[in-house]
Design a protein around this motif. Structure first.
Motif, PDB file in Angstrom:
ATOM      1  N   SER A  30       0.888  -1.269   0.008  1.00 62.65           N
ATOM      2  CA  SER A  30      -0.138   0.067   0.021  1.00 62.65           C
ATOM      3  C   SER A  30       0.877   1.149  -0.113  1.00 62.65           C
ATOM      4  N   HIS A  31       1.881   1.130   0.561  1.00 63.85           N
ATOM      5  CA  HIS A  31       2.935   2.475   0.713  1.00 63.85           C
ATOM      6  C   HIS A  31       3.267   2.849  -0.974  1.00 63.85           C
ATOM      7  N   TYR A  32       3.759   1.880  -1.719  1.00 64.70           N
ATOM      8  CA  TYR A  32       4.209   2.092  -2.796  1.00 64.70           C
ATOM      9  C   TYR A  32       3.051   2.323  -3.797  1.00 64.70           C
ATOM     10  N   LEU A  33       1.892   1.854  -3.600  1.00 63.09           N
ATOM     11  CA  LEU A  33       0.524   2.228  -4.407  1.00 63.09           C
ATOM     12  C   LEU A  33       0.376   3.765  -4.160  1.00 63.09           C
ATOM     13  N   VAL A  37       0.356   8.320  -6.146  1.00 61.28           N
ATOM     14  CA  VAL A  37      -0.402   9.373  -6.449  1.00 61.28           C
ATOM     15  C   VAL A  37       0.339  10.767  -5.922  1.00 61.28           C
ATOM     16  N   PRO A  38       0.129  11.647  -6.695  1.00 62.48           N
ATOM     17  CA  PRO A  38       0.980  13.000  -6.635  1.00 62.48           C
ATOM     18  C   PRO A  38       0.666  13.535  -5.016  1.00 62.48           C
ATOM     19  N   HIS A  39       1.595  13.873  -4.470  1.00 62.81           N
ATOM     20  CA  HIS A  39       1.254  14.151  -2.943  1.00 62.81           C
ATOM     21  C   HIS A  39       2.300  15.400  -2.572  1.00 62.81           C
ATOM     22  N   LEU A 123      19.709  -0.711   0.522  1.00 58.48           N
ATOM     23  CA  LEU A 123      19.025   0.513   0.619  1.00 58.48           C
ATOM     24  C   LEU A 123      19.370   1.452  -0.554  1.00 58.48           C
ATOM     25  N   LYS A 124      20.259   1.380  -1.272  1.00 56.15           N
ATOM     26  CA  LYS A 124      20.593   2.192  -2.650  1.00 56.15           C
ATOM     27  C   LYS A 124      19.472   1.704  -3.704  1.00 56.15           C
ATOM     28  N   GLU A 125      19.262   0.187  -3.576  1.00 51.87           N
ATOM     29  CA  GLU A 125      18.679  -0.198  -4.601  1.00 51.87           C
ATOM     30  C   GLU A 125      16.970  -0.026  -4.342  1.00 51.87           C
ATOM     31  N   HIS A 126      16.726   0.103  -3.046  1.00 51.72           N
ATOM     32  CA  HIS A 126      15.491   0.249  -2.389  1.00 51.72           C
ATOM     33  C   HIS A 126      15.197   1.824  -2.855  1.00 51.72           C
ATOM     34  N   ALA A 127      16.021   2.690  -2.633  1.00 48.22           N
ATOM     35  CA  ALA A 127      15.976   4.190  -2.600  1.00 48.22           C
ATOM     36  C   ALA A 127      15.466   4.503  -4.151  1.00 48.22           C
ATOM     37  N   LEU A 128      16.352   3.687  -5.164  1.00 47.58           N
ATOM     38  CA  LEU A 128      16.066   3.972  -6.582  1.00 47.58           C
ATOM     39  C   LEU A 128      14.514   3.482  -7.127  1.00 47.58           C
ATOM     40  N   PHE A 129      14.076   2.235  -6.470  1.00 45.71           N
ATOM     41  CA  PHE A 129      12.874   1.825  -6.592  1.00 45.71           C
ATOM     42  C   PHE A 129      11.785   2.971  -6.314  1.00 45.71           C
ATOM     43  N   ASP A 131      12.114   6.044  -5.415  1.00 49.26           N
ATOM     44  CA  ASP A 131      11.994   7.308  -6.450  1.00 49.26           C
ATOM     45  C   ASP A 131      11.433   7.075  -7.636  1.00 49.26           C
ATOM     46  N   TRP A 132      11.554   5.780  -8.223  1.00 50.90           N
ATOM     47  CA  TRP A 132      11.166   5.484  -9.574  1.00 50.90           C
ATOM     48  C   TRP A 132       9.562   5.610  -9.284  1.00 50.90           C
ATOM     49  N   ILE A 133       9.030   4.852  -8.100  1.00 46.27           N
ATOM     50  CA  ILE A 133       7.466   5.052  -7.993  1.00 46.27           C
ATOM     51  C   ILE A 133       7.123   6.323  -7.832  1.00 46.27           C
TER      52      ILE A 133
END
Length: 133
Positions: A30-33, A37-39, A123-129, A131-133
């Motif tokens: 749910s966090h990524y979903l 949404v722009p916020h 943590l780098k990979e997660h941050a990239l993902f 940010d992509w979301i």
């Protein structure tokens, strides 16, 4: 997005579940979903300034000047979990609600950890993902 929102939405989505592990994964998803949404985000000028001044692999240091902004972030997360338990803890298993609410804020916590541990590949990979979301 505000952590309270992430936690309460995650808890609301999982109030009918009985398995804390399922609730954790629903809350995490749910966090990524929600992030799609722009916020808006609340203003943390000192923290943003410190992060922008960092070199690529330089670690963020918790300084006295950043304590009030970290307190705001911590209070936001704590209020999210407490509101989730207040709203849904009486109609659902509190362990399930806590797991979902915690998972709902976990991705933003990992982003924060990535500033303190910039050489961590996970943590780098997660941050990239994230940010992509």
């Amino acid at each position: 997005m505000i952590l309270v929102t992430h936690a309460v939405v995650a808890a609301g989505l999982t109030a009918g579940l009985t398995n804390a592990l399922y609730a954790f994964f629903v809350g995490l998803s749910s966090h990524y979903l929600l992030d799609m949404v722009p916020h808006w985000h609340y203003h943390l000028p000192k923290l943003r300034r410190h992060i922008k001044a960092l070199e690529s692999d330089e670690r963020l240091r918790l300084t006295r000047s950043l304590v009030p902004e970290f307190a705001v972030i911590s209070l936001d997360g704590l209020l999210g979990i407490l509101c989730s338990l207040f709203f849904f803890g009486s109609v659902a298993d509190p362990v399930v609600i806590f797991a979902a609410a915690f998972a709902g804020i976990l991705p933003d916590m990992l982003i924060g950890f990535s500033k303190f541990f910039p050489t961590s590949r996970i943590l780098k990979e997660h941050a990239l993902f994230h940010d992509w979301i």
